[in-house]
Design an enzyme around this catalytic site. Structure first.
Site, PDB file in Angstrom:
ATOM      1  N   GLU A   1     -15.570   1.105  -9.515  1.00 14.25           N
ATOM      2  CA  GLU A   1     -16.344   2.233  -8.981  1.00 14.25           C
ATOM      3  C   GLU A   1     -17.566   1.661  -8.250  1.00 14.25           C
ATOM      4  OE1 GLU A   1     -18.438   4.471 -12.033  1.00 14.25           O
ATOM      5  OE2 GLU A   1     -17.808   3.030 -13.525  1.00 14.25           O
ATOM      6  N   SER A   2     -18.529   2.510  -7.905  1.00 10.97           N
ATOM      7  CA  SER A   2     -19.711   2.000  -7.221  1.00 10.97           C
ATOM      8  C   SER A   2     -20.404   0.978  -8.110  1.00 10.97           C
ATOM      9  CB  SER A   2     -20.665   3.169  -6.939  1.00 10.97           C
ATOM     10  OG  SER A   2     -21.667   2.762  -6.062  1.00 10.97           O
TER      11      SER A   2
ATOM     12  N   ILE B   1     -22.924   2.781   1.281  1.00 11.91           N
ATOM     13  CA  ILE B   1     -24.194   2.091   1.044  1.00 11.91           C
ATOM     14  C   ILE B   1     -23.924   0.671   0.541  1.00 11.91           C
ATOM     15  CG2 ILE B   1     -26.415   2.177  -0.179  1.00 11.91           C
ATOM     16  CD1 ILE B   1     -25.729   4.708   1.600  1.00 11.91           C
TER      17      ILE B   1
ATOM     18  N   SER C   1     -20.150   6.685   0.062  1.00  9.94           N
ATOM     19  CA  SER C   1     -21.443   6.838   0.749  1.00  9.94           C
ATOM     20  C   SER C   1     -21.687   5.744   1.789  1.00  9.94           C
ATOM     21  CB  SER C   1     -22.591   6.813  -0.270  1.00  9.94           C
ATOM     22  OG  SER C   1     -22.351   7.699  -1.321  1.00  9.94           O
TER      23      SER C   1
ATOM     24  N   GLU D   1       0.853  -1.201   0.000  1.00  6.30           N
ATOM     25  CA  GLU D   1       0.000   0.000   0.000  1.00  6.30           C
ATOM     26  C   GLU D   1       0.885   1.245   0.000  1.00  6.30           C
ATOM     27  OE1 GLU D   1      -3.264   1.083  -0.292  1.00  6.30           O
ATOM     28  OE2 GLU D   1      -2.227   2.995  -0.053  1.00  6.30           O
TER      29      GLU D   1
ATOM     30  N   ARG E   1     -13.906   8.452  -7.452  1.00  7.39           N
ATOM     31  CA  ARG E   1     -14.282   7.176  -8.079  1.00  7.39           C
ATOM     32  C   ARG E   1     -13.260   6.809  -9.151  1.00  7.39           C
ATOM     33  NH1 ARG E   1     -18.389  10.764  -7.972  1.00  7.39           N
ATOM     34  NH2 ARG E   1     -20.379  10.281  -7.007  1.00  7.39           N
TER      35      ARG E   1
ATOM     36  N   HIS F   1     -25.490  -1.474  -1.658  1.00  8.16           N
ATOM     37  CA  HIS F   1     -26.567  -1.343  -2.648  1.00  8.16           C
ATOM     38  C   HIS F   1     -27.308  -2.670  -2.784  1.00  8.16           C
ATOM     39  CE1 HIS F   1     -25.522   2.660  -4.037  1.00  8.16           C
ATOM     40  NE2 HIS F   1     -24.251   2.301  -4.021  1.00  8.16           N
TER      41      HIS F   1
ATOM     42  N   LYS G   1     -27.414  11.603 -11.549  1.00  9.91           N
ATOM     43  CA  LYS G   1     -27.847  10.596 -10.566  1.00  9.91           C
ATOM     44  C   LYS G   1     -28.367  11.254  -9.289  1.00  9.91           C
ATOM     45  CE  LYS G   1     -26.130   6.233 -10.869  1.00  9.91           C
ATOM     46  NZ  LYS G   1     -25.245   5.168 -10.425  1.00  9.91           N
TER      47      LYS G   1
ATOM     48  N   VAL H   1       4.226   0.873  -5.401  1.00 12.29           N
ATOM     49  CA  VAL H   1       4.802   0.048  -6.474  1.00 12.29           C
ATOM     50  C   VAL H   1       5.079   0.957  -7.672  1.00 12.29           C
ATOM     51  CG1 VAL H   1       4.348  -1.863  -8.063  1.00 12.29           C
ATOM     52  CG2 VAL H   1       3.586  -2.010  -5.673  1.00 12.29           C
TER      53      VAL H   1
HETATM   54  C1  FAD Z   1     -17.876   9.263  -3.948  1.00  8.97           C
HETATM   55  C2  FAD Z   1     -17.988   7.765  -3.922  1.00  8.97           C
HETATM   56  C3  FAD Z   1     -19.144   7.146  -3.454  1.00  8.97           C
HETATM   57  C4  FAD Z   1     -19.254   5.760  -3.453  1.00  8.97           C
HETATM   58  N1  FAD Z   1     -20.333   5.171  -2.864  1.00  8.97           N
HETATM   59  C5  FAD Z   1     -20.407   3.826  -2.818  1.00  8.97           C
HETATM   60  C6  FAD Z   1     -21.460   3.197  -2.134  1.00  8.97           C
HETATM   61  O1  FAD Z   1     -22.278   3.836  -1.492  1.00  8.97           O
HETATM   62  N2  FAD Z   1     -21.555   1.841  -2.193  1.00  8.97           N
HETATM   63  C7  FAD Z   1     -20.657   1.099  -2.887  1.00  8.97           C
HETATM   64  O2  FAD Z   1     -20.835  -0.117  -2.949  1.00  8.97           O
HETATM   65  N3  FAD Z   1     -19.596   1.670  -3.488  1.00  8.97           N
HETATM   66  C8  FAD Z   1     -19.443   3.001  -3.449  1.00  8.97           C
HETATM   67  N4  FAD Z   1     -18.376   3.598  -4.033  1.00  8.97           N
HETATM   68  C9  FAD Z   1     -17.375   2.759  -4.671  1.00  8.97           C
HETATM   69  C10 FAD Z   1     -16.409   2.177  -3.658  1.00  8.97           C
HETATM   70  O3  FAD Z   1     -16.012   3.143  -2.727  1.00  8.97           O
HETATM   71  C11 FAD Z   1     -15.204   1.663  -4.426  1.00  8.97           C
HETATM   72  O4  FAD Z   1     -15.650   0.789  -5.420  1.00  8.97           O
HETATM   73  C12 FAD Z   1     -14.232   0.918  -3.535  1.00  8.97           C
HETATM   74  O5  FAD Z   1     -13.900   1.651  -2.408  1.00  8.97           O
HETATM   75  C13 FAD Z   1     -12.997   0.630  -4.368  1.00  8.97           C
HETATM   76  O6  FAD Z   1     -12.075  -0.016  -3.563  1.00  8.97           O
HETATM   77  P1  FAD Z   1     -10.619  -0.263  -4.107  1.00  8.97           P
HETATM   78  O7  FAD Z   1      -9.938  -1.074  -3.092  1.00  8.97           O
HETATM   79  O8  FAD Z   1     -10.695  -0.775  -5.509  1.00  8.97           O
HETATM   80  O9  FAD Z   1      -9.979   1.186  -4.271  1.00  8.97           O
HETATM   81  P2  FAD Z   1      -9.336   2.165  -3.176  1.00  8.97           P
HETATM   82  O10 FAD Z   1     -10.072   2.164  -1.922  1.00  8.97           O
HETATM   83  O11 FAD Z   1      -9.153   3.472  -3.853  1.00  8.97           O
HETATM   84  O12 FAD Z   1      -7.931   1.498  -2.889  1.00  8.97           O
HETATM   85  C14 FAD Z   1      -6.883   1.507  -3.810  1.00  8.97           C
HETATM   86  C15 FAD Z   1      -5.602   1.559  -3.013  1.00  8.97           C
HETATM   87  O13 FAD Z   1      -4.489   1.372  -3.872  1.00  8.97           O
HETATM   88  C16 FAD Z   1      -3.435   2.154  -3.379  1.00  8.97           C
HETATM   89  N5  FAD Z   1      -2.468   2.345  -4.473  1.00  8.97           N
HETATM   90  C17 FAD Z   1      -2.622   3.042  -5.608  1.00  8.97           C
HETATM   91  N6  FAD Z   1      -1.506   2.985  -6.350  1.00  8.97           N
HETATM   92  C18 FAD Z   1      -0.632   2.219  -5.672  1.00  8.97           C
HETATM   93  C19 FAD Z   1       0.712   1.802  -5.922  1.00  8.97           C
HETATM   94  N7  FAD Z   1       1.374   2.184  -7.029  1.00  8.97           N
HETATM   95  N8  FAD Z   1       1.330   1.023  -5.008  1.00  8.97           N
HETATM   96  C20 FAD Z   1       0.695   0.653  -3.866  1.00  8.97           C
HETATM   97  N9  FAD Z   1      -0.576   1.038  -3.575  1.00  8.97           N
HETATM   98  C21 FAD Z   1      -1.225   1.801  -4.476  1.00  8.97           C
HETATM   99  C22 FAD Z   1      -4.121   3.438  -2.955  1.00  8.97           C
HETATM  100  O14 FAD Z   1      -3.336   4.194  -2.051  1.00  8.97           O
HETATM  101  C23 FAD Z   1      -5.384   2.900  -2.330  1.00  8.97           C
HETATM  102  O15 FAD Z   1      -5.256   2.699  -0.945  1.00  8.97           O
HETATM  103  C24 FAD Z   1     -18.203   4.976  -3.994  1.00  8.97           C
HETATM  104  C25 FAD Z   1     -17.031   5.599  -4.429  1.00  8.97           C
HETATM  105  C26 FAD Z   1     -16.909   6.972  -4.352  1.00  8.97           C
HETATM  106  C27 FAD Z   1     -15.605   7.604  -4.703  1.00  8.97           C
END
Ligand code: FAD
Length: 483
Positions: free
Chosen positions: A336-337, A49, A47, A33, A312, A51, A251, A174
């Site tokens: 994304e969501s 949620i 949010s 990380e 997102r 869903h 939305k 990375v």
């Molecule tokens: C405004 C908003 C509202 C949302 N609402 C909802 C909701 O209500 N319900 C729902 O189901 N989903 C929702 N989502 C979607 C949901 O939040 C995401 O789909 C989910 O959090 C994605 O998780 P992730 O682990 O893929 O990404 P992230 O949580 O972004 O994690 C990615 C990680 O990778 C790390 N990283 C990046 N590059 C590197 C690198 N080179 N080396 C090491 N680490 C790295 C980052 O630091 C980060 O910690 C929402 C998203 C947003 C932004």
């Protein structure tokens, strides 16, 4: 050099769930990380949620994993002590066109396997939620929708993985990936980690990671979402999550209770260039206020306690991109969501993909799925409070007055995996500083306890890792005196 079975890039909710699942299935896992803590990307600011699953297009990965993930969420949260409530959701509409949109969502939801959906009239829905505006003429009720604390979920899933043997390296960005003799080498420029399999869960940066292995098919567009969070004094304004029918105004925005008793209002949806710019804007927050008041009347915005922004990771296919672009390498891109809701099911799918790539997976008999976060003093009965204080007087010393967080909880949390090493990391675990005064009162006490328990100099503590020092010097030293 140690060769792990699997290296996971990114400790958001997707990386966390994948780490938990692969550890459960007997793999040696390292989670890399770039930030100073887990859950600092989209998994921190969303949010929250769960869903129900009526929104995503039929037969898409989004639809499939949303419904499956939402079905797994309650038991996972119970196992890991994570705040979750099945509060149900409503999509409200304002005219005939919205009514048709809701009918379409109902049909799609049924095809996606969502149960309990029902269309309601304006009066029927106001009987359920009296704060809804008189302009609301129709609604879609989804009783299976829920709310979860997204960062607690991520922290707990990483904690479970770690207590079962996974390793976490924070501050490890990375920057290059090479393959040699069937082993992936992941480097941050100073250090290299080796693994047989790699899972790319890098959120908005998952396309950058893809390019490191020569895959330039993925493009992630960052899309900003801004929020206003209201004080717990507003609890009860609505009990379900109130969405607006998607249509002329995009939305729309939602108004929802959070698991911790606040009201969350937002988000906006604006594409941007920068992937890590989480600043809020006056225009965005004005838009949140304007839209929210269309569905819920008399929202007490004067009781706002904080504003924030999440980004997102919008992929270029319209769906989650979960695939193997190279042998023994899996992308989880464009999550994304509803990525939060879908994350437990995504993790199962990643395990299946790795198995197809040759990983030998089998469920460990000794896997412990439980995570026990620190006691929340505020939620104890008077009898339990007396008991715990008698056992450890530090539970009788309230540090954060707004959220009633005690020294006992803070100390317990500072010794629990994944260990919080900065103020925001501790805040996400204990809620100290999350209340009305936003840490104005408790921060000096918290930093003192952190320094003592972590065995570090108070001056070395940061707000959120990197270049975010909390203290510059002791006052007397700064004036030329001694500390
Ligand atoms: C405004 C908003 C509202 C949302 N609402 C909802 C909701 O209500 N319900 C729902 O189901 N989903 C929702 N989502 C979607 C949901 O939040 C995401 O789909 C989910 O959090 C994605 O998780 P992730 O682990 O893929 O990404 P992230 O949580 O972004 O994690 C990615 C990680 O990778 C790390 N990283 C990046 N590059 C590197 C690198 N080179 N080396 C090491 N680490 C790295 C980052 O630091 C980060 O910690 C929402 C998203 C947003 C932004």
């Amino acid at each position: 050099m140690m060769i792990y079975d699997v290296a996971i890039i990114g400790a958001g909710v997707v990386g966390a769930m994948v780490a938990r699942e692969l550890t459960r299935q007997g793999q040696s896992v390292i989670l890399l990380e770039k930030a100073s803590d887990v859950a600092t990307g989209a998994s921190r600011a969303n949010s929250g949620i769960v869903h129900a699953g009526f929104d995503a297009k039929e037969n898409s990965l989004k639809a499939k994993f949303n419904v499956a993930g939402a079905n797994m969420m309650a038991s996972l949260c119970r196992e890991m002590g994570v705040a979750y409530v099945q509060n149900g959701s409503l999509v409200v509409g304002f005219d005939q066109e919205d009514q048709q949109t809701l009918e379409g969502l109902l049909k799609r939801g049924v095809e996606n396997g969502v149960t309990g959906l029902a269309l309601l009239s304006g009066d029927e829905v106001r009987a359920l939620e009296p704060s809804l505006s008189e302009d609301v003429t129709c609604a879609l009720l989804a009783p299976t929708g829920g709310i979860v604390c997204p960062y607690e979920l991520t922290i707990a899933a990483v904690g479970v993985a770690m207590y079962n043997g996974a390793e976490l390296k924070t501050n490890f960005a990375v920057s290059s990936i090479t393959e040699e003799g069937g082993v992936w080498h992941l480097s941050n420029g100073e250090e290299t980690v080796c693994a047989t399999y790699v899972v790319n869960c890098a959120g908005t940066h998952s396309d950058d990671i893809a390019r490191m292995i020569g895959d330039d098919r993925i493009t992630i567009t960052p899309r900003r979402g801004e929020y206003i969070l209201l004080d717990r004094a507003c609890e009860g304004l609505v009990s379900r999550t109130i969405f607006m029918a998607p249509g002329k105004m995009g939305k729309g925005v939602l108004v929802s209770p959070t698991c911790h008793g606040n009201i969350i209002v937002g988000p906006t949806a604006v594409n941007m260039e920068e992937k890590d710019n989480t600043s809020t804007t006056a225009e965005g927050l004005a838009e949140v206020r304007r839209l929210a008041q269309k569905s819920v009347k008399d929202i007490p915005f004067g009781r706002g306690i904080t504003i924030f922004c999440g980004i997102r990771a919008v992929g270029n296919t319209g769906d989650f991109i979960i695939e193997c672009p190279r042998p023994r390498f899996v992308h989880c891109a464009g999550i994304e969501s509803p990525g939060l809701s879908a994350s437990p099911a995504i993790a199962l799918y990643v395990a299946q993909l790795l198995q197809k790539e040759g990983a030998v997976l089998s469920i460990r008999a000794d896997f412990d799925p439980h995570y026990t976060p620190a006691v929340h003093f505020r939620h104890l009965s008077d009898e339990e409070k007396n008991d715990i204080i008698a056992r450890d007087p530090r539970y009788g010393r309230v540090i954060c007055r707004c959220e009633t967080v005690t020294e006992g909880e803070i100390v317990q949390t500072l010794h629990q995996l994944p260990i919080p090493r900065d103020l925001d990391a501790l805040k996400r675990r204990t809620r100290c500083g999350m209340g009305r005064c936003q840490g104005g009162f408790c921060t000096p006490y918290v930093t003192e306890i952190m320094a003592r328990e972590l065995g570090v100099d108070e001056l070395s503590l940061t707000k959120s890792g990197g270049d975010s020092p909390l203290l510059l010097a002791a006052t007397k030293t700064a004036k030329g005196g001694t500390k």
